[in-house]
Design a protein around this motif. Structure first.
Motif, PDB file in Angstrom:
ATOM      1  N   ILE A 162      -3.183   4.468   4.041  1.00  0.00           N
ATOM      2  CA  ILE A 162      -4.355   3.688   4.452  1.00  0.00           C
ATOM      3  C   ILE A 162      -4.243   2.228   4.002  1.00  0.00           C
ATOM      4  CG2 ILE A 162      -6.874   3.527   4.220  1.00  0.00           C
ATOM      5  CD1 ILE A 162      -6.921   6.558   4.047  1.00  0.00           C
ATOM      6  N   SER A 163      -3.508   1.978   2.910  1.00  0.00           N
ATOM      7  CA  SER A 163      -3.355   0.585   2.460  1.00  0.00           C
ATOM      8  C   SER A 163      -2.641  -0.257   3.519  1.00  0.00           C
ATOM      9  CB  SER A 163      -2.579   0.527   1.144  1.00  0.00           C
ATOM     10  OG  SER A 163      -1.262   1.011   1.322  1.00  0.00           O
TER      11      SER A 163
ATOM     12  N   ARG B  19      -9.474  -7.677   5.958  1.00  0.00           N
ATOM     13  CA  ARG B  19      -8.731  -7.153   4.809  1.00  0.00           C
ATOM     14  C   ARG B  19      -9.400  -7.483   3.472  1.00  0.00           C
ATOM     15  NH1 ARG B  19      -2.904  -9.626   3.737  1.00  0.00           N
ATOM     16  NH2 ARG B  19      -4.223 -11.392   3.239  1.00  0.00           N
ATOM     17  N   LYS B  20      -9.850  -8.719   3.302  1.00  0.00           N
ATOM     18  CA  LYS B  20     -10.444  -9.125   2.027  1.00  0.00           C
ATOM     19  C   LYS B  20     -11.733  -8.355   1.730  1.00  0.00           C
ATOM     20  CE  LYS B  20      -8.466 -13.757   1.804  1.00  0.00           C
ATOM     21  NZ  LYS B  20      -8.730 -15.207   1.748  1.00  0.00           N
TER      22      LYS B  20
ATOM     23  N   PHE C 292      -8.505   7.284  -5.460  1.00  0.00           N
ATOM     24  CA  PHE C 292      -8.051   6.741  -4.180  1.00  0.00           C
ATOM     25  C   PHE C 292      -8.152   5.211  -4.108  1.00  0.00           C
ATOM     26  CE2 PHE C 292      -9.540   5.340   0.047  1.00  0.00           C
ATOM     27  CZ  PHE C 292      -8.317   5.372   0.700  1.00  0.00           C
ATOM     28  N   PRO C 293      -9.286   4.587  -4.513  1.00  0.00           N
ATOM     29  CA  PRO C 293      -9.339   3.114  -4.494  1.00  0.00           C
ATOM     30  C   PRO C 293      -8.273   2.480  -5.369  1.00  0.00           C
ATOM     31  CG  PRO C 293     -11.532   4.020  -4.770  1.00  0.00           C
ATOM     32  CD  PRO C 293     -10.587   5.161  -4.916  1.00  0.00           C
ATOM     33  N   TYR C 294      -7.971   3.130  -6.502  1.00  0.00           N
ATOM     34  CA  TYR C 294      -6.902   2.596  -7.355  1.00  0.00           C
ATOM     35  C   TYR C 294      -5.573   2.586  -6.595  1.00  0.00           C
ATOM     36  CZ  TYR C 294      -3.377   2.252 -10.953  1.00  0.00           C
ATOM     37  OH  TYR C 294      -2.286   1.856 -11.673  1.00  0.00           O
TER      38      TYR C 294
ATOM     39  N   PHE D 242      -1.136  -0.235  -3.813  1.00  0.00           N
ATOM     40  CA  PHE D 242      -0.161  -0.408  -2.731  1.00  0.00           C
ATOM     41  C   PHE D 242      -0.412  -1.671  -1.898  1.00  0.00           C
ATOM     42  CE2 PHE D 242       0.396   4.292  -3.174  1.00  0.00           C
ATOM     43  CZ  PHE D 242       1.728   4.242  -3.521  1.00  0.00           C
ATOM     44  N   SER D 243      -1.520  -2.367  -2.158  1.00  0.00           N
ATOM     45  CA  SER D 243      -1.808  -3.560  -1.356  1.00  0.00           C
ATOM     46  C   SER D 243      -0.749  -4.642  -1.565  1.00  0.00           C
ATOM     47  CB  SER D 243      -3.198  -4.099  -1.698  1.00  0.00           C
ATOM     48  OG  SER D 243      -3.249  -4.478  -3.059  1.00  0.00           O
TER      49      SER D 243
END
Length: 257
Positions: free
Chosen positions: A83-84, A93-94, A140-142, A147-148
């Motif tokens: 998903i990233s 994106r921001k 998941f957010p981490y 991976f961003s």
């Protein structure tokens, strides 16, 4: 003559770092250690034998923690990586990246209290599936933020090159993207495993005492003033992270360097 203090300072620092771990192991081997005795009246493996007894439930808690942490690490790493990519190429994106920080604004206990109503309605309250889902929400957010930094124009050019040569998306992932991100995927897996492994607030609220992970057990033993079993639980709690740290340093970090 000038004295070189560096070896003494380093030795002292190593001793201070190792002391809590050595003391935990020592306390897990002791029992009936009362003030003002300098040495415990018993020192042996009696406490460790109780790990396999159903009375303490330590083995069951260890296995439950392992299943929950592995599930959270696998799902959050895989979904975070996939998903990233969509988030990186998205026009907003921001904004989407900023929203990923939302679960970390609140403390885990308050966040779990906010989620408890929805988990209750969905039948996820007080069971292992609910704890996995709750921990996934913070892991998941981490993974997404982790991976961003992987996606950039260079990686996109590699993907375009695969498409130009006639390759499909599956080949782009298996031949280019996954080999490139292999080290980051392993590090993210270790990190999300540790997030889940040491998590307490969400587990205590969503699990409501029915799902007793090792962190829950540690607090229960400390509340009961059973420091010997508490130290034993801490030793079991430390063991998997130490193994992961060894594999991380032995097989991942050296390759990245």
């Amino acid at each position: 003559m000038r004295i070189n203090w560096k070896p003494f300072v380093l030795s002292l620092a190593v001793l201070l770092i190792l002391f809590p771990f050595v003391y935990l192991v020592f306390l897990s081997l002791a029992s009936e250690w009362r003030f003002p005795d300098v040495w415990p009246s018993y020192l042996g493996l009696r406490n460790w034998q109780t790990v396999f007894d159903s009375e303490t439930g330590l083995l069951q808690s260890f296995l439950s923690s392992l299943v929950i942490s592995l599930s959270v690490a696998v799902f959050s790493t895989a979904s975070g990586f996939l998903i990233s990519k969509s988030v990186f190429y998205h026009p907003k994106r921001k904004t989407l990246t900023l929203l990923a920080y939302f679960p970390y604004i609140l403390s885990p206990v308050v966040f779990a209290a906010c989620l408890s109503f929805f988990f209750l309605k969905m039948g996820l309250f007080g069971n292992m599936t609910g704890v996995v889902v709750a921990q996934f929400i913070i892991a998941f957010p981490y993974a997404l933020l982790f991976f961003s930094s992987f996606w950039n124009e260079k990686v996109k050019n590699y993907e375009d090159l695969v498409a130009t040569l006639g390759g499909n998306k599956w080949q782009a992932y298996t031949k280019v993207l996954l080999p490139l991100a292999k080290g980051l995927i392993l590090i993210c897996f270790f990190q999300t495993f540790l997030i889940s492994w040491f998590e307490y607030g969400l587990t205590s609220i969503i699990g409501i005492g029915k799902v007793q992970t090792l962190t829950i057990k540690v607090f229960l033993f400390i509340k009961e003033a059973n420091y010997y079993y508490g130290a034993l639980s801490c030793c079991l709690l430390i063991f998997p992270p130490v193994v992961l740290l060894y594999f991380n340093k032995r097989y991942v970090f050296k390759k990245l360097v």
